[in-house]
Write a protein that holds these residues in place. Structure first.
Motif, short mmCIF file in Angstrom:
data_model
loop_
_atom_site.label_atom_id
_atom_site.label_comp_id
_atom_site.label_asym_id
_atom_site.label_seq_id
_atom_site.Cartn_x
_atom_site.Cartn_y
_atom_site.Cartn_z
N LYS A 200 -30.56 86.27 -45.62
CA LYS A 200 -29.13 86.08 -45.42
C LYS A 200 -28.73 85.93 -43.95
N LEU A 201 -29.51 86.55 -43.05
CA LEU A 201 -29.11 86.60 -41.64
C LEU A 201 -30.08 85.88 -40.72
N GLY A 202 -31.17 85.36 -41.26
CA GLY A 202 -32.15 84.66 -40.44
C GLY A 202 -33.39 85.50 -40.24
N PRO A 203 -34.54 84.85 -40.14
CA PRO A 203 -35.82 85.58 -40.09
C PRO A 203 -36.08 86.28 -38.76
N GLY A 204 -35.36 85.89 -37.69
CA GLY A 204 -35.68 86.44 -36.37
C GLY A 204 -34.92 87.69 -35.99
N LEU A 209 -42.90 95.89 -36.92
CA LEU A 209 -44.08 96.37 -36.20
C LEU A 209 -44.99 96.96 -37.26
N ARG A 210 -46.02 96.21 -37.59
CA ARG A 210 -46.85 96.57 -38.73
C ARG A 210 -47.40 97.99 -38.59
N GLY A 211 -47.19 98.77 -39.64
CA GLY A 211 -47.66 100.13 -39.64
C GLY A 211 -46.76 101.10 -38.90
N VAL A 212 -45.70 100.59 -38.29
CA VAL A 212 -44.79 101.46 -37.51
C VAL A 212 -43.39 101.45 -38.11
N GLY A 213 -42.79 100.26 -38.23
CA GLY A 213 -41.45 100.19 -38.78
C GLY A 213 -40.74 98.91 -38.44
N TYR A 214 -39.42 98.99 -38.34
CA TYR A 214 -38.58 97.81 -38.13
C TYR A 214 -37.64 98.05 -36.96
N VAL A 215 -37.28 96.95 -36.30
CA VAL A 215 -36.41 97.06 -35.12
C VAL A 215 -35.58 95.79 -34.95
N ILE A 216 -34.35 95.97 -34.51
CA ILE A 216 -33.56 94.88 -33.98
C ILE A 216 -33.55 95.06 -32.46
N ASP A 217 -34.10 94.10 -31.77
CA ASP A 217 -34.23 94.22 -30.32
C ASP A 217 -32.88 94.15 -29.64
N LYS A 218 -32.77 94.83 -28.52
CA LYS A 218 -31.54 94.74 -27.72
C LYS A 218 -31.42 93.33 -27.15
#
Length: 220
Positions: A200-204, A209-218
């Motif tokens: 819905k919002l775009g793949p980027g 981070l495989r094995g760590v989690g998810y992040v939206i970069d600043k």
């Protein structure tokens, strides 16, 4: 977003929990101070909603112990004690805000949003990330000025990631924000919601981070 509600009145507590759940919060409800302190030692919360007139260990004692442990969790006091001295005592013990019973659920929601906003260091009620805008009060998301329809839990995950931009949130941390005690955690739910958000919002937007989690970069 996961909240801790501490209220001994069963009817009021049930009503607050149900109302906040309808607003998209995961709510753990405790009925006394001892239960509240045990929950605080085992779970991470965005805010605590605390009644002062609890059986056994008082809400004021719970608050003082929290601050003595150098825990800066935002605390909103709910109480029928409406004298100035009671309000001063609660605020001086470390409360961030005060709401007198009876109250309107819409005002409680607004105060929760304000406390979380200040705790995160945000001045604006909107969370803006490039051409993406999330409005916690209206529970809406727009991309390039156009509304994007999200489920309640898709919205919750996006909200958590945007509030913590630059910080990696693990799958377990995201699950904690979606599910209260007693709720069944759906298998691979986080991965499914992340997949839907990317469609819905775009793949980027959301980075894995495989094995760590998810992040939206600043923003750069």
């Amino acid at each position: 977003m996961r909240l801790l509600l501490v209220e001994d009145d069963k009817l009021l507590g049930d009503g607050i929990q149900a109302g906040l759940q309808q607003s998209g919060y995961a709510v753990d409800w405790m009925e006394n101070g001892e239960q509240a302190e045990a929950a605080l030692q085992t779970e991470d919360y965005e805010i605590m909603i605390l009644d002062l007139g609890l059986p056994g260990r008082s809400g004021l004692d719970v608050l003082k112990s929290l601050r003595a442990a150098d825990n800066d969790l935002p605390v909103l006091i709910l109480t029928a004690r409406d004298t100035v001295s009671d309000r001063v005592q609660g605020l001086d013990a470390g409360a961030d805000d005060y709401l007198i019973k009876p109250f309107d659920l819409a005002e409680l929601n607004a105060r929760i949003r304000a406390l979380v906003r200040r705790h995160k260091g945000r001045a604006s009620p909107l969370i803006e990330h490039g051409n993406l805008v999330l409005d916690p009060a209206a529970h809406t998301v727009t991309l390039d000025g156009k509304p994007v329809k999200l489920s309640q839990r898709e919205f919750a995950i996006l909200h958590m990631l945007l509030e913590n931009r630059g910080k990696v949130l693990s799958r377990a941390r995201l699950e904690e924000g979606l599910y209260a005690w007693g709720e069944e955690v759906e298998s691979n739910a986080v991965e499914v919601y992340i997949h839907h958000l990317r469609k819905k919002l775009g793949p980027g937007l959301i980075r894995t981070l495989r094995g760590v989690g998810y992040v939206i970069d600043k923003p750069a």
